[in-house]
Structures are given as structure tokens and as C-alpha cells.
Design a protein around this motif. Structure first.
Motif, mmCIF file in Angstrom:
data_model
loop_
_atom_site.group_PDB
_atom_site.id
_atom_site.type_symbol
_atom_site.label_atom_id
_atom_site.label_comp_id
_atom_site.label_asym_id
_atom_site.label_seq_id
_atom_site.Cartn_x
_atom_site.Cartn_y
_atom_site.Cartn_z
ATOM 1 N N ARG A 74 0.825 -1.204 0.000
ATOM 2 C CA ARG A 74 0.000 0.000 0.000
ATOM 3 C C ARG A 74 0.859 1.253 0.000
ATOM 4 N NH1 ARG A 74 -0.892 3.821 2.996
ATOM 5 N NH2 ARG A 74 -0.034 2.872 4.849
ATOM 6 N N LYS A 75 1.924 1.217 0.800
ATOM 7 C CA LYS A 75 2.824 2.370 0.867
ATOM 8 C C LYS A 75 3.431 2.656 -0.505
ATOM 9 C CE LYS A 75 6.921 1.704 2.441
ATOM 10 N NZ LYS A 75 8.092 1.377 3.228
ATOM 11 N N PHE A 77 2.339 1.537 -3.470
ATOM 12 C CA PHE A 77 1.260 1.829 -4.412
ATOM 13 C C PHE A 77 0.861 3.298 -4.318
ATOM 14 C CE2 PHE A 77 -3.332 2.168 -5.223
ATOM 15 C CZ PHE A 77 -3.393 1.675 -6.511
ATOM 16 N N GLN A 78 0.716 3.771 -3.102
ATOM 17 C CA GLN A 78 0.335 5.168 -2.882
ATOM 18 C C GLN A 78 1.418 6.112 -3.420
ATOM 19 O OE1 GLN A 78 -0.560 5.899 1.208
ATOM 20 N NE2 GLN A 78 -1.698 7.751 0.766
ATOM 21 N N LYS A 79 2.677 5.730 -3.221
ATOM 22 C CA LYS A 79 3.790 6.544 -3.729
ATOM 23 C C LYS A 79 3.697 6.690 -5.240
ATOM 24 C CE LYS A 79 7.799 4.634 -4.406
ATOM 25 N NZ LYS A 79 9.070 3.947 -4.229
ATOM 26 N N LEU A 81 1.006 6.120 -7.173
ATOM 27 C CA LEU A 81 -0.263 6.685 -7.621
ATOM 28 C C LEU A 81 -0.314 8.194 -7.407
ATOM 29 C CD1 LEU A 81 -2.808 5.568 -8.914
ATOM 30 C CD2 LEU A 81 -3.836 5.447 -6.654
ATOM 31 N N GLU A 82 0.241 8.660 -6.283
ATOM 32 C CA GLU A 82 0.124 10.078 -5.940
ATOM 33 C C GLU A 82 1.371 10.892 -6.256
ATOM 34 O OE1 GLU A 82 -0.920 10.085 -1.828
ATOM 35 O OE2 GLU A 82 -2.899 9.216 -2.197
ATOM 36 N N SER A 90 -4.328 2.769 -11.873
ATOM 37 C CA SER A 90 -4.192 1.953 -10.660
ATOM 38 C C SER A 90 -3.419 0.673 -10.959
ATOM 39 C CB SER A 90 -5.561 1.599 -10.101
ATOM 40 O OG SER A 90 -6.205 2.725 -9.597
ATOM 41 N N GLU A 94 0.122 -0.431 -9.329
ATOM 42 C CA GLU A 94 0.202 -1.728 -8.642
ATOM 43 C C GLU A 94 1.375 -2.547 -9.158
ATOM 44 O OE1 GLU A 94 -2.508 -5.734 -8.447
ATOM 45 O OE2 GLU A 94 -3.555 -3.808 -8.539
#
Length: 150
Positions: A74-75, A77-79, A81-82, A90, A94
Motif C-alpha cells: 500500500r505504501k 502503491f500510494q507513492k 499513484l500520488e 491503478s 500496482e
């Protein structure tokens, strides 16, 4: 208890694996039938309970590692994505997250613990087979075939 040690410090995983590898060798001996049938039958429930509890501890550690992997994924992925220079879907984020060294290393550890768990499942299958075989020998003896041996 190994679960609490691993939760407190992931560096305990190699010792955890070494411990259960050594226990696995002892557990393989528990699957053998030798000596007096009556002693084997009376000892089997305790042995099965002990080995099943060990398997449950391995399962708990594996589950904990999977939870930690989701957090790491998640960490990353968020990096992606954002914080990535261009907009990623997405699915792209991923895939990038799954390729991170930290994620791959953690998946490798999980794979090793999963292999250990699968080997312990084999032990439980061996104990089930031992119980089945000894139960049938007892039934044969009960039916009057006293000269049956294992």
C-alpha cells in the motif's frame, strides 16, 4: 512463543525458521510406527495436539507476514499513484509497487514460511495416516486376529 517474537522483531524470522526446521525432523519420527502398538496409540493424541499447535503458530506468523506485506504494498502503491511524475492507472501503480525491492524481499520471506507451513501440513497428514493404520490393526486384533503386527 515464536509468534510474539516475530511480531516484536522481524529479524527473528531466520531463528523461527531454523527452530521449526529442527522440530520438523523430530516430527517426522513421530509419524513412524514402531514399538508397542498400545503405547503408540495412547501417545498419538498428545503428539497430534502438539504438532497441530506448532502448525497453528506457523500459520499465525505467515498471516502476520501477509498483513505486513499488504501494508508495504500500500505504501509503495500510494507513492506511485500520488507522487509519480506522470499520472498512472491503478494497475500500472500496482505493477510498479510489486516490483519494489522491499516488496519482492518480503514476498520471498513469505514464500519460505509458506513452504515450511506446507511441510508441516505433511506431518499432520502423516499423523492422520498413522492413526488410521493403527486403528485398523486394533480392529483386526479385536476381531480375533491376534498375530497381526505392524
Amino acid at each position: 512463543m515464536w509468534y510474539s517474537r516475530v511480531v516484536a522483531d522481524l529479524a527473528a524470522i531466520p531463528d523461527f525458521i531454523d527452530h521449526y526446521e529442527a522440530e520438523l525432523d523430530a516430527a517426522k519420527r513421530d509419524c513412524k510406527i514402531s514399538g508397542m502398538l498400545e503405547k503408540n496409540i495412547t501417545a498419538l493424541p498428545g503428539i497430534t495436539e502438539q504438532r497441530f499447535n506448532q502448525l497453528q503458530e506457523i500459520e499465525a506468523v505467515l498471516n502476520y507476514l501477509n498483513i505486513q506485506l499488504r501494508k508495504i504494498r500500500r505504501k509503495h502503491f500510494q507513492k506511485y499513484l500520488e507522487g509519480y511524475a506522470r499520472a498512472l492507472s491503478s494497475r500500472d501503480a500496482e505493477k510498479y509497487a510489486d516490483g519494489e525491492d522491499e516488496v519482492v524481499d518480503f514476498e520471498t520471506i513469505i514464500n519460505e514460511v509458506a513452504l515450511l507451513r506446507n511441510r508441516w501440513l505433511g506431518i499432520l497428514k502423516g499423523l492422520d495416516s498413522k492413526q488410521w493404520q493403527m486403528g485398523h490393526v486394533v480392529r483386526l486384533r479385536t476381531a480375533g486376529m491376534e498375530d497381526i503386527t505392524v
